[in-house]
Scaffold this motif. Structure first.
Motif, PDB file in Angstrom:
ATOM      1  N   LYS A 128       0.830  -1.210   0.000  1.00  0.00           N
ATOM      2  CA  LYS A 128       0.000   0.000   0.000  1.00  0.00           C
ATOM      3  C   LYS A 128       0.859   1.253   0.000  1.00  0.00           C
ATOM      4  CE  LYS A 128      -1.828   1.538   3.803  1.00  0.00           C
ATOM      5  NZ  LYS A 128      -2.669   1.652   5.026  1.00  0.00           N
ATOM      6  N   HIS A 129       1.862   1.284   0.861  1.00  0.00           N
ATOM      7  CA  HIS A 129       2.684   2.487   0.961  1.00  0.00           C
ATOM      8  C   HIS A 129       3.636   2.639  -0.218  1.00  0.00           C
ATOM      9  CE1 HIS A 129       1.127   3.777   4.794  1.00  0.00           C
ATOM     10  NE2 HIS A 129       1.238   2.548   5.247  1.00  0.00           N
ATOM     11  N   ALA A 130       3.896   1.551  -0.935  1.00  0.00           N
ATOM     12  CA  ALA A 130       4.677   1.660  -2.171  1.00  0.00           C
ATOM     13  C   ALA A 130       3.916   2.469  -3.219  1.00  0.00           C
ATOM     14  CB  ALA A 130       5.010   0.274  -2.718  1.00  0.00           C
ATOM     15  N   LEU A 131       2.594   2.476  -3.099  1.00  0.00           N
ATOM     16  CA  LEU A 131       1.764   3.247  -4.026  1.00  0.00           C
ATOM     17  C   LEU A 131       1.553   4.685  -3.554  1.00  0.00           C
ATOM     18  CD1 LEU A 131      -0.986   0.581  -4.821  1.00  0.00           C
ATOM     19  CD2 LEU A 131       0.977   1.210  -6.240  1.00  0.00           C
ATOM     20  N   VAL A 132       1.325   4.873  -2.258  1.00  0.00           N
ATOM     21  CA  VAL A 132       0.954   6.205  -1.770  1.00  0.00           C
ATOM     22  C   VAL A 132       2.160   7.049  -1.361  1.00  0.00           C
ATOM     23  CG1 VAL A 132      -1.304   5.387  -1.046  1.00  0.00           C
ATOM     24  CG2 VAL A 132       0.560   5.394   0.603  1.00  0.00           C
ATOM     25  N   GLN A 133       3.279   6.420  -1.000  1.00  0.00           N
ATOM     26  CA  GLN A 133       4.490   7.173  -0.657  1.00  0.00           C
ATOM     27  C   GLN A 133       5.714   6.387  -1.111  1.00  0.00           C
ATOM     28  OE1 GLN A 133       4.441   7.785   3.619  1.00  0.00           O
ATOM     29  NE2 GLN A 133       4.810   5.622   4.017  1.00  0.00           N
ATOM     30  N   PRO A 134       5.840   6.205  -2.427  1.00  0.00           N
ATOM     31  CA  PRO A 134       6.869   5.302  -2.971  1.00  0.00           C
ATOM     32  C   PRO A 134       8.302   5.666  -2.613  1.00  0.00           C
ATOM     33  CG  PRO A 134       5.923   6.693  -4.695  1.00  0.00           C
ATOM     34  CD  PRO A 134       5.058   6.854  -3.488  1.00  0.00           C
ATOM     35  N   ASP A 135       8.591   6.946  -2.428  1.00  0.00           N
ATOM     36  CA  ASP A 135       9.975   7.367  -2.188  1.00  0.00           C
ATOM     37  C   ASP A 135      10.361   7.371  -0.715  1.00  0.00           C
ATOM     38  OD1 ASP A 135      10.353   7.745  -4.915  1.00  0.00           O
ATOM     39  OD2 ASP A 135       9.620   9.813  -4.829  1.00  0.00           O
ATOM     40  N   ARG A 136       9.409   7.156   0.170  1.00  0.00           N
ATOM     41  CA  ARG A 136       9.730   7.151   1.597  1.00  0.00           C
ATOM     42  C   ARG A 136      10.487   5.867   1.937  1.00  0.00           C
ATOM     43  NH1 ARG A 136       8.337   9.866   6.197  1.00  0.00           N
ATOM     44  NH2 ARG A 136       6.906  11.257   5.079  1.00  0.00           N
ATOM     45  N   THR A 137      11.416   5.954   2.880  1.00  0.00           N
ATOM     46  CA  THR A 137      12.248   4.804   3.221  1.00  0.00           C
ATOM     47  C   THR A 137      11.464   3.781   4.039  1.00  0.00           C
ATOM     48  OG1 THR A 137      14.258   6.139   3.172  1.00  0.00           O
ATOM     49  CG2 THR A 137      14.354   4.046   4.375  1.00  0.00           C
ATOM     50  N   ALA A 138      11.525   2.528   3.601  1.00  0.00           N
ATOM     51  CA  ALA A 138      10.874   1.423   4.312  1.00  0.00           C
ATOM     52  C   ALA A 138      11.844   0.668   5.201  1.00  0.00           C
ATOM     53  CB  ALA A 138      10.254   0.452   3.302  1.00  0.00           C
ATOM     54  N   LEU A 139      13.114   0.587   4.777  1.00  0.00           N
ATOM     55  CA  LEU A 139      14.089  -0.268   5.446  1.00  0.00           C
ATOM     56  C   LEU A 139      15.476   0.354   5.357  1.00  0.00           C
ATOM     57  CD1 LEU A 139      14.967  -3.100   6.638  1.00  0.00           C
ATOM     58  CD2 LEU A 139      15.135  -3.884   4.258  1.00  0.00           C
ATOM     59  N   THR A 140      16.179   0.332   6.480  1.00  0.00           N
ATOM     60  CA  THR A 140      17.575   0.769   6.504  1.00  0.00           C
ATOM     61  C   THR A 140      18.444  -0.393   6.962  1.00  0.00           C
ATOM     62  OG1 THR A 140      17.015   3.079   6.969  1.00  0.00           O
ATOM     63  CG2 THR A 140      19.237   2.360   7.513  1.00  0.00           C
ATOM     64  N   LEU A 141      19.451  -0.724   6.139  1.00  0.00           N
ATOM     65  CA  LEU A 141      20.445  -1.744   6.470  1.00  0.00           C
ATOM     66  C   LEU A 141      21.815  -1.086   6.400  1.00  0.00           C
ATOM     67  CD1 LEU A 141      19.191  -4.770   4.309  1.00  0.00           C
ATOM     68  CD2 LEU A 141      19.074  -4.563   6.790  1.00  0.00           C
ATOM     69  N   GLY A 142      22.422  -0.822   7.557  1.00  0.00           N
ATOM     70  CA  GLY A 142      23.680  -0.087   7.551  1.00  0.00           C
ATOM     71  C   GLY A 142      23.458   1.296   6.963  1.00  0.00           C
ATOM     72  N   HIS A 143      24.206   1.632   5.915  1.00  0.00           N
ATOM     73  CA  HIS A 143      24.048   2.925   5.259  1.00  0.00           C
ATOM     74  C   HIS A 143      23.177   2.818   4.001  1.00  0.00           C
ATOM     75  CE1 HIS A 143      26.887   4.902   7.907  1.00  0.00           C
ATOM     76  NE2 HIS A 143      27.736   3.905   7.727  1.00  0.00           N
TER      77      HIS A 143
END
Length: 357
Positions: A15-30
């Protein structure tokens, strides 16, 4: 109100890939993964899982640790309509092989760091799963016998799965295994309906927003990791996977990543207190501090509250069979010490999810 279309664990990521595609979902290290990138990758891998199983797979093993393969492998399994089965390369091979045999997985997602142990795990299995290697090409994979292998090139070239296999509330979302301390590890299946009830009730309590950033301190073979990952993704927030070494002094990590929700076993905080580094005001970004999995000592709760003065501290409890956590107690810096039992913070009362379900 949850509907049939979003009962699926992982629906929030899509759902959020559609409504806020550029927002970060996951951070792994840098490395940061946007919602669009994470969802598209999960759909690509899911397409090959469905193709390899000639339909909806039943169970998919995830033999990976704090990597793209470990987190997006879980998302891919759910997109394919399968239950994910987290496996840990740090466990004894015999134990993990027992889990694989019991789970009877259709496929297994493996990261590069876990790959050296795969051949030993597959040896003797009555049915060999299809192997997905998201970050390894077949030529570098070594001898894997007669198993079918889908490598990094295959997964990158796959067309993202558009129509996801439907799931029902009683379908299994994930299968976790007990420690095996009283014998062989036993699989505990948790349904989409159960975990959905847990997530919905906890969102009523914690009111996460896309501005929140959650820690991931748990290994994925520990069911508490489900809270971090899916409370974040269901609500458009970011989950930040911490390297275990960072738990020894997490303060710079919390500040750099602007963490707002901390969740760990109490012993992590207890070690910081004993080392004298849990000083007042050192964790100003936190608004929720959650602990579960062990007894929470009064002294640890007091020290953590002082270090995270803007944070609400809560102690949770629950066996895997009751879906992550079923009771909760909110720490009160003033009245809390008098309510402790044997100098430990109480486990509290049943959550709304437990009462409803």
């Amino acid at each position: 109100m949850t509907t049939a279309s979003d009962i699926r664990l992982g629906a929030g990521l899509l759902k959020h890939a559609l409504v806020q595609p550029d927002r970060t979902a996951l951070t792994l290290g840098h490395r940061a993964y946007s919602y669009a990138e994470a969802a598209t990758t999960a759909r690509r891998w899911a397409a090959l899982l469905v193709e390899a199983a000639d339909g909806r797979p039943a169970r998919v093993g995830v033999f990976a640790h704090r990597s793209e393969a470990s987190y997006l492998g879980v998302a891919a399994a759910l997109c394919a309509g399968a239950a994910f089965v987290p496996l840990n390369r740090r466990f004894p091979a015999e134990r993990t092989r027992s889990m694989l045999e019991s789970a009877d997985v259709d496929a297994i997602v493996v990261d590069a760091a876990s790959l050296p142990g795969l051949t030993d795990l597959l040896r003797g299995l009555p049915r060999k799963p299809v192997v997905l290697l998201p970050d390894v090409e077949r030529a570098q994979a070594g001898e894997l016998g007669d198993v079918r292998v889908l490598d990094a090139r295959d997964l990158a070239a796959a067309t993202p799965l558009e129509e996801l296999p439907p799931v029902a509330p009683d379908d299994i979302a994930y299968l976790l295994f007990t420690s095996g301390s009283t014998g062989a590890p036993k699989g505990v299946p948790v349904t989409h309906g159960n975990v959905r009830a847990f997530l919905d009730a906890n969102q009523e309590r914690y009111r996460l927003t896309p501005e929140d950033r959650l820690t991931q301190t748990f290994d994925q073979t520990f069911d508490l990791s489900v809270f971090d990952l899916f409370m974040a993704w269901e609500n458009g927030a970011r989950v930040c996977s911490m390297d275990p070494i960072e738990l020894l002094s997490p303060f710079k990590y919390l500040e750099r990543n602007e963490i707002t929700v901390w969740f760990s076993v109490p012993s992590v905080a207890a070690v910081l207190r004993r080392r004298g580094v849990l000083r007042p005001g050192t964790m100003p970004t936190l608004r929720w501090s959650l602990f579960c999995g062990e007894a929470l000592p009064r002294e640890t709760a007091e020290a953590w509250q002082a270090a995270a003065p803007r944070s609400v501290v809560e102690n949770l409890y629950g066996p895997t069979e009751l879906t992550i956590a079923c009771t909760v107690h909110r720490w009160d810096p003033v009245t809390g010490p008098a309510g402790c039992v044997h100098d430990n913070v109480p486990i509290g009362r049943p959550t709304r999810a437990c009462i409803r379900w």
